[in-house]
Design a protein around this motif. Structure first.
Motif, PDB file in Angstrom:
ATOM      1  N   LEU A 162      -7.621   2.572  -4.169  1.00 47.82           N
ATOM      2  CA  LEU A 162      -8.784   2.253  -3.110  1.00 47.82           C
ATOM      3  C   LEU A 162      -9.527   3.421  -2.645  1.00 47.82           C
ATOM      4  O   LEU A 162     -10.683   3.188  -2.465  1.00 47.82           O
ATOM      5  CB  LEU A 162      -7.876   1.457  -1.819  1.00 47.82           C
ATOM      6  N   TYR A 208       0.787  -1.272   0.117  1.00 50.06           N
ATOM      7  CA  TYR A 208       0.049   0.009   0.058  1.00 50.06           C
ATOM      8  C   TYR A 208       1.005   1.206  -0.149  1.00 50.06           C
ATOM      9  O   TYR A 208       1.929   1.262   0.708  1.00 50.06           O
ATOM     10  CB  TYR A 208      -0.900   0.052   1.414  1.00 50.06           C
ATOM     11  N   ASP A 226      -9.971  -2.232   3.301  1.00 51.47           N
ATOM     12  CA  ASP A 226      -9.749  -2.824   2.032  1.00 51.47           C
ATOM     13  C   ASP A 226     -10.690  -3.660   1.808  1.00 51.47           C
ATOM     14  O   ASP A 226     -10.683  -4.956   2.428  1.00 51.47           O
ATOM     15  CB  ASP A 226      -8.305  -3.115   1.861  1.00 51.47           C
ATOM     16  N   ALA A 256     -11.994   0.791  -0.905  1.00 51.31           N
ATOM     17  CA  ALA A 256     -11.691   0.867   0.413  1.00 51.31           C
ATOM     18  C   ALA A 256     -12.923   1.513   1.081  1.00 51.31           C
ATOM     19  O   ALA A 256     -12.980   2.627   0.649  1.00 51.31           O
ATOM     20  CB  ALA A 256     -10.299   1.558   0.949  1.00 51.31           C
ATOM     21  N   ARG A 285      -3.033   0.268  -3.899  1.00 57.58           N
ATOM     22  CA  ARG A 285      -2.830  -1.117  -3.665  1.00 57.58           C
ATOM     23  C   ARG A 285      -2.050  -1.664  -4.785  1.00 57.58           C
ATOM     24  O   ARG A 285      -2.622  -1.576  -6.029  1.00 57.58           O
ATOM     25  CB  ARG A 285      -3.812  -2.013  -3.119  1.00 57.58           C
TER      26      ARG A 285
END
Length: 413
Positions: free
Chosen positions: A209, A179, A259, A264, A189
């Motif tokens: 994300l 990350y 995540d 996310a 990611r």
């Protein structure tokens, strides 16, 4: 500079000439007077791609490869790990770091964009296994930075400035994903693996994300933890304690992200006191630390209107979903505070009810370093001293982080 270097500090033959029981300073200095004791192994970009005749301190040569020219200033502290399994190579994962637009436009660089690339580099040889660019929102890419934020110019040239976090399957030491955040405010990611047929390292296309927005650039390291073997939480602070306060009117924050694979979910957002040039302008200091089920982070508050008392430091402790970690009001009950709810500003109204707070320590007229965990104790430096929190009778139960990293320093006059 824009070069990473690797040194071999194995010192295999040290005991042959300098016994462990020898406490002679002269003998130790004599041993290390030989420059071959710690040999240089490789650099990225290659040292053969450095042209010392360029500009004041040199730069990559015009003959350097495009991937070498894509490296910015080496602010991104690499993560190191072994890919996939015990047969996989050890690699260094790092972002390219910020590079000023004026430097990027030098004739020797051939117009290659620098700063937005992520690299997987072989530890033994320095060869680049794979690289990917996260691109940019395209705004402010033609200037070094935006100086008139009050007029709406609140973007800076994008870069992977922060330190990446490498992780993998639960209870495994092998790296499978990493990350990293960028200065456009995006959390990325990238998956790392081995090609089953060629045994070559592969790096997936970056997955965006979460987008915190251009007013929340991501400079500092993040922390990540796996909960229940399946849920991957990410903790990251926005902004930087070295960013200016003039021409700004918004609050930086500590984000708690989950995540889910393709994106996310924001589980919580702890807003700092608004940075507006009036004070207290609160900014998150470096990276958070995770101990058990608690996340610790520090902030520095600036008071531009009272320059004789410029700083104050605060230590916060939160749960994985952004709530208070300790019973700070002593009522025997851990009561969620409105000051730690999603998008709630610290210090907000609580209707008169006694609530717990994420704030566990404050110090005036000083700045605090980022916290780190050693042997089940929380340690950070503040006011010229080392502060340690934990049970004074409970030691030697774990190693933790055995070292201190200095990111940068400056003189305050």
């Amino acid at each position: 500079g824009t070069f990473y270097n690797a040194l071999d500090v194995t010192l295999d033959n040290m005991a042959d000439t300098l016994l462990p029981t020898n406490d002679s300073r002269a003998a130790m200095l004599s041993y290390f007077s030989n420059p071959d004791r710690i040999p240089w192994v490789w650099s990225f970009p290659r040292n053969t791609s450095f042209d010392h005749t360029l500009f004041t301190y040199g730069d990559v040569s015009s003959a350097a490869t495009a991937v070498e020219k894509s490296v910015g200033e080496t602010w991104s502290d690499p993560a190191v790990g072994q890919v996939h399994d015990s047969d996989g190579p050890f690699v260094m994962l790092t972002g390219s770091g910020f590079l000023p637009f004026t430097t990027q436009q030098r004739a020797n660089r051939g117009g290659v964009v620098a700063g937005t690339t992520f690299y997987v580099i072989d530890i033994e040889s320095g060869s680049v296994h794979a690289s990917r660019s996260v691109g940019s929102d395209g705004v402010a890419e033609t200037v070094d930075n935006c100086k008139n934020m009050a007029a709406g110019c609140d973007e800076i040239k994008n870069a992977l400035q922060m330190d990446p976090v490498a992780t993998g399957p639960t209870s495994s030491r092998f790296v499978s994903k990493t990350y990293i955040g960028d200065l456009d405010g995006k959390v990325w990611r990238l998956n790392v693996d081995l090609n089953s047929s060629t045994s070559e390292v592969t790096l997936s296309a970056p997955v965006a994300l979460y987008n915190a927005g251009k007013r929340h650039p991501l400079f500092s390291s993040m922390a990540t933890v796996t909960v229940g073997g399946t849920e991957q939480y990410i903790f990251v602070g926005t902004g930087s304690d070295t960013l200016p306060s003039t021409g700004v009117n918004h609050a930086y924050s500590m984000l708690v992200l989950l995540d889910t694979g393709s994106a996310a979910i924001k589980k919580a957002e702890l807003l700092m006191e608004t940075t507006d040039g009036i004070g207290p302008d609160e900014k998150i200091t470096s990276f958070p630390a995770v101990a058990g089920d608690i996340v610790f982070f520090t902030t520095t508050s600036y008071n531009p209107t009272t320059p004789c008392s410029p700083y104050s430091a605060t230590l916060y402790a939160t749960t994985f979903i952004g709530g208070p970690a300790y019973d700070t009001n002593g009522d025997g009950v851990l009561t969620a505070s409105t000051s730690t709810s999603t998008k709630a500003k610290k210090g907000g109204s609580t209707g008169g009810a006694a609530v717990d707070s994420t704030k566990v320590f404050t110090a005036s007229n000083t700045r605090a370093t980022a916290p780190f965990i050693v042997d089940q104790h929380l340690v950070f430096s503040v006011n010229g001293k080392i502060e340690m929190f934990g049970d004074p009778k409970d030691f030697n139960n774990g190693v933790g982080q055995a070292g201190i990293r200095i990111l940068s320093w400056r003189t305050v006059r």
